[in-house]
Motif scaffolding. Sequence first.
Motif, short mmCIF file in Angstrom:
data_model
loop_
_atom_site.label_atom_id
_atom_site.label_comp_id
_atom_site.label_asym_id
_atom_site.label_seq_id
_atom_site.Cartn_x
_atom_site.Cartn_y
_atom_site.Cartn_z
N PHE B 114 0.82 -1.20 0.00
CA PHE B 114 0.00 0.00 0.00
C PHE B 114 0.86 1.25 0.00
O PHE B 114 0.53 2.25 -0.64
CB PHE B 114 -0.94 0.00 1.21
N LEU B 118 0.59 4.34 -2.61
CA LEU B 118 0.37 5.70 -2.13
C LEU B 118 1.50 6.59 -2.58
O LEU B 118 1.29 7.71 -3.06
CB LEU B 118 0.30 5.70 -0.61
N PRO B 150 -7.24 2.03 25.21
CA PRO B 150 -8.40 1.99 24.33
C PRO B 150 -8.29 0.94 23.24
O PRO B 150 -9.29 0.34 22.84
CB PRO B 150 -8.45 3.40 23.73
N LEU B 151 -7.07 0.70 22.80
CA LEU B 151 -6.89 -0.30 21.76
C LEU B 151 -7.28 -1.69 22.28
O LEU B 151 -7.87 -2.49 21.56
CB LEU B 151 -5.42 -0.30 21.31
N TYR B 154 -11.07 -1.75 22.22
CA TYR B 154 -11.52 -1.73 20.84
C TYR B 154 -11.31 -3.09 20.19
O TYR B 154 -12.20 -3.64 19.54
CB TYR B 154 -10.76 -0.64 20.10
N PHE B 172 0.75 -2.72 10.40
CA PHE B 172 0.52 -2.08 9.10
C PHE B 172 0.40 -0.57 9.30
O PHE B 172 1.04 0.23 8.61
CB PHE B 172 -0.73 -2.68 8.46
N ILE B 173 -0.41 -0.19 10.30
CA ILE B 173 -0.63 1.24 10.52
C ILE B 173 0.65 1.94 10.95
O ILE B 173 1.00 3.00 10.42
CB ILE B 173 -1.72 1.43 11.59
N LEU B 176 3.19 2.08 7.96
CA LEU B 176 2.82 2.71 6.69
C LEU B 176 3.57 4.03 6.42
O LEU B 176 4.05 4.23 5.30
CB LEU B 176 1.30 2.91 6.62
N PRO C 35 -7.20 3.10 0.98
CA PRO C 35 -6.65 2.46 2.17
C PRO C 35 -6.36 3.46 3.29
O PRO C 35 -6.58 3.16 4.46
CB PRO C 35 -5.35 1.81 1.68
N LEU C 36 -5.96 4.65 2.89
CA LEU C 36 -5.64 5.66 3.90
C LEU C 36 -6.90 6.08 4.65
O LEU C 36 -6.89 6.22 5.87
CB LEU C 36 -5.00 6.86 3.21
N LEU C 39 -8.08 3.35 6.91
CA LEU C 39 -7.22 3.36 8.08
C LEU C 39 -7.70 4.38 9.07
O LEU C 39 -7.82 4.12 10.27
CB LEU C 39 -5.82 3.74 7.61
N PHE C 41 -10.68 5.63 9.38
CA PHE C 41 -11.94 5.24 10.02
C PHE C 41 -11.73 4.09 10.98
O PHE C 41 -12.38 4.00 12.01
CB PHE C 41 -12.98 4.89 8.96
N PHE C 42 -10.78 3.24 10.67
CA PHE C 42 -10.48 2.13 11.59
C PHE C 42 -9.94 2.67 12.91
O PHE C 42 -10.28 2.19 13.97
CB PHE C 42 -9.47 1.19 10.94
N LEU C 43 -9.11 3.69 12.80
CA LEU C 43 -8.47 4.21 14.00
C LEU C 43 -9.36 5.15 14.80
O LEU C 43 -9.14 5.32 15.99
CB LEU C 43 -7.19 4.94 13.63
N PRO C 45 -12.30 5.13 16.25
CA PRO C 45 -12.87 4.72 17.54
C PRO C 45 -11.84 4.68 18.66
O PRO C 45 -12.17 4.96 19.81
CB PRO C 45 -13.40 3.31 17.25
N VAL C 46 -10.59 4.33 18.32
CA VAL C 46 -9.57 4.26 19.36
C VAL C 46 -9.40 5.62 20.02
O VAL C 46 -9.41 5.75 21.25
CB VAL C 46 -8.23 3.77 18.78
N PHE C 47 -9.32 6.64 19.19
CA PHE C 47 -9.11 7.97 19.75
C PHE C 47 -10.38 8.49 20.43
O PHE C 47 -10.31 9.20 21.43
CB PHE C 47 -8.60 8.92 18.67
N LEU C 49 -12.56 6.56 21.97
CA LEU C 49 -12.59 5.85 23.24
C LEU C 49 -11.64 6.51 24.23
O LEU C 49 -11.98 6.71 25.41
CB LEU C 49 -12.14 4.41 23.05
N GLN C 50 -10.48 6.87 23.72
CA GLN C 50 -9.49 7.51 24.58
C GLN C 50 -10.07 8.82 25.14
O GLN C 50 -9.91 9.11 26.32
CB GLN C 50 -8.23 7.79 23.75
#
Lengths: 480, 302, 326
Positions: B114, B118, B150-151, B154, B172-173, B176, C35-36, C39, C41-43, C45-47, C49-50
Amino acid sequence: MKKAHVSRRKFLKGALATAVAAPALLRAGGAKAGPEEDRIVKASKKYGKASLNGMMWALYWRNYPRLNTEFKGLTGISMDQVNDVPNLLIPQRAMAEAISRSGKFDIFHVESMMIPSLVAAGLVEPLDGYMKEAGFKLEMVGNFASFMKYQDVTYALPTDGNVCPQFIRKDLFENPDEQKNFADKHGKPLKWPETWEDELEIMKFFHRPDKELFGFGGLRDKENSSFWYWMYLYSAGGFPFSDDAEPTLTTPAAEYAADTFLARKQVSHPEAAAWGSPQMIPRIVEGKIFSAQYWDGIIARIEGSPTPTTGKWLYGVPPGSKFSGRLIKRAFSAPVMGLIVNKLSPRKKQAAMWSLYMTTAKNSTEVVAHPTMTFHDPWHPVHMTAPEVEKVYGGKAGMESIRKSLLVTTPPPYVTGYQEFKEAVDKNLSEAYAGRKSGKQAIKDAQEEWGKIVKKIGKARIKKEIPYYKAMMPKMDVPT
Amino acid sequence: MKRFVKKWRYPLFRTLMLTAWALLAGFPIFWITSTSFKPDNEWHKWPPVYVSKNATLDNYRMVWPIHQTGSIFVTPDQKGHGVAHESVTANKPWHALKNSLLIALSSTAIAVAFGTLLAYGVSRYRILSDTRMFQLLVLRMIPPIVVAAPLTLYYSVLQLMDTASGLIVVYFITSLPYAVWMTKSFIDEVPREMEQAAEILGASRWQTIWEIIFPLIRSGVVATFLFILILTWSEYLLSFILSKVDVVTLPVQLSKYEGSTEGRVYGHQAALAVGITFPLIIIGIFIRKHLVRGFTFGMVKR
Amino acid sequence: MTASATETAAGTGAAPARGSRSRGIRIFKWTLLTPLFSLFFFLMPVFLLQLYFSLHSWTIYLSSWWDADYAGFDLFREVLTESRFYWAFARSFLFAGLSTVGCFIIGFGLALLMYRPFRGHSVFYVLFILPMLTVPIVISYTADMLLFRSGPINDIMSFLAGTEIRFTWLANPNFAIFTIIMLEIWNWTPFAFIIMLAGLSSLPAEPVEAARILGASRLRIFWEIQIPLLRPVIFLALILRFLEAMAEFPKTWGLLQGGPGTSTETIPVYLYIVTWRAFNVSKGAAASYLVMLLMIVIILSAIYVLRREKKALDALYEKPAGGGEA
């Protein structure tokens, strides 16, 4: 010793099977495939097979494979996956389970001081029902069984007594030249220390850093400092909470304890401030330490196989204090490891039965007496007289010191939020030890931090716990 | 004579300085290798034992058991108790090695794939502005400890705790940003004329990437891949927090020696450490030339 | 910005632009960006929640996270009034600052010695990058083996000094943090070395030559030509290293757990203790937010500096070679 009421046939059977005639053993039914084990197996069968996941340090787990296989053969229940995590990290991992509530782990092998917090987190299964069902009775030396209970409910099954007898180097202590020199210098004979002050005097006499011999070998790092502190505090008649759940860390007894704690710096290794067990144990075993209160597992380490100091140690009960007006001797037991069953696990019934099976008098004797292992230390009355345990712990003297120390052993604060309370004391004491603040300031700061923690957890909750915590204290001043 | 001194003064000085630092840099690695071959009575000896005369492979046998039946912690038995029973943890180091390989390799592969795309977009179509590119680095720069709690929650909700895919996504995150930055610096160097030519000949964009660009930057992609592999391979904290029993990785496996109550088992630690470190060192030596390019984030024009 | 944009347009727009083509490009761009975004949107909720944690008072064992009490900014206030937090910050800055400078000076020094090829160059190169390839947790254990009082380092120092040295590396509360700094320097000097070596070898030769012909001393050439030309690279090395050092955890924790006393308790260690020892997730989250904010400020200013330097560099190279500065 009290005579147990047992029939002659049962007596004979037990004696033949184990060649140990301790009444306690018979009471617990500790014969080969004894009735206690049979009852557990019978009770387990109705729950069906299960493959369990556990969280246990490999250094503990290594005593269990044989019993695990045996139990699997009998019931189909076995521990098949073990998450190998050191003791220090297990509370953290267990709390992570409380966040995720996944029920993936069935058994946590965690220190019993975590029970109040884990109960509050809703993670612990009460075991009394299972114990009743299997006819299992939990017996521990002295008042020690209370370490496994919380507000009269049993939540853990012990695996490791972990008490700290006094260690003194025999070859030096009994050396006639040294004795003479000591008598000349101090005008009194060299005797086994009865108080912390005696101990300090003797340690000072034997502290010879130029010869790589250090007077004291207790721990003073950030993880372990508080254990020693509680021992000093309790022996001075102190207690860290008032009945009203107010922290009492600045009482005269607490100050005395802090002074006793810090006074040992002058007879300690210069690196002690950064040492935990991993660094200290080799020094004790190699003979660079004169005296210490240390976990009984090292007796097995020293005596169980040839080491530079095998046979060169005297074992006894730690000194005490006359601070309260009478001589009180206290030992400490922490971390006392126990098997805790996860309430959220779908296999909790089988997990409870597995834990019971590992903790019967006979099976726990096998675990404690495992020849190459030193991590499971004796706790059951049967262990104290079992010849195979005695063999591993180098004979009667070591076992007697363990038994007596267990009679006066004490817990760290057995309240919800233990880790947080412990951290505050550890942090401040180790800072004081490192020379960053005075002992007085350290306990004052700890008191302040405790005040905040009590407020956060809730005074009512702590207040309710204190009578139980108090009840864990030994009933005698000096063990006999 | 004077000329001789003048000519050799600098090289001598240089060699001295370089040798001094090379010794400093190499010594800990020498020590851990040497310790991994020492028998247990030489671990804390004074004066220290530099190279053991009684070199042994016991530490490796303990830590990396070849036979599946032996338990790693059962030391040769002094008192006759049988050790025939297999310990559940016996295969842990190999299990951890397998996990480390799986997780590090796949997360790195995904990140590089990826990242390259990019980077191509950024290089040719400016899909991210310079500012956005730098902001991407923030992903890497936030201490992982900050988001650990939180992770955990989650991931539990997503059922990703203790799964290889969970860790792969996290790595991956975190890798990247480096993947994009490094591959971009390689793509920037590919002349655009070639793509234009391909386009005129009727190649699609994906064909252009795959058949023109990729072969040209292959060595750079390899370097990026291996560099990120190094970082992922050694990551400890996230792996520790997000794994339970199934996906324990090698650094986590090693961390259990922290606070080991039986004393510092230096030999065993060293044997495990050598097993973790040497694959990386070999990779590092293999890609050393590429590292230079990858690291400079386009700050250096060649 | 505009200059490069037109450059891009010039680069790709050589073929005559058509509507379908630009649409194709747009689709292509968004395909690459997907993908970015996923990523992101995946992340998210973590922030979130924090953020939720930091505004609610949640200690793991006291309640479930979803019914924790709303606490507003109390936790931020609690963290900000705690001297321990500031001390941790100070230590983190000391740690990151000194180790960055140390890595840089040594790395730059080595690069200066190495940038002209000589025999044995590649042997040194390989040896120099070894520390970077060592797993941090391994470093902490190795340090424990090397640095105890009767360990090999004291032995070697005694040998070199001719008298017995028994220096306390780890248990000395005033020195422990410097021991950890030295480990960090050992670990990451290769990073600075590689970057600086790349920078030095890419310097144009002409200005230096010209100055030499004009009779400038080596020192003057270094300060007035090489350093200014290297500025962007230097900033890059410093900034990246500083940021990574602020987040360093495995070595510090593995070796001393923040001790002796609290003398090596840096920000990551503090966060770990608050969250995973005291299980005070909310306080940990509040502290994390403060740390994150500060890191973002640092990163943004770093980005500002890096961008400025990059632009200056691009401008410099657009001019004929050897122009300007010399």
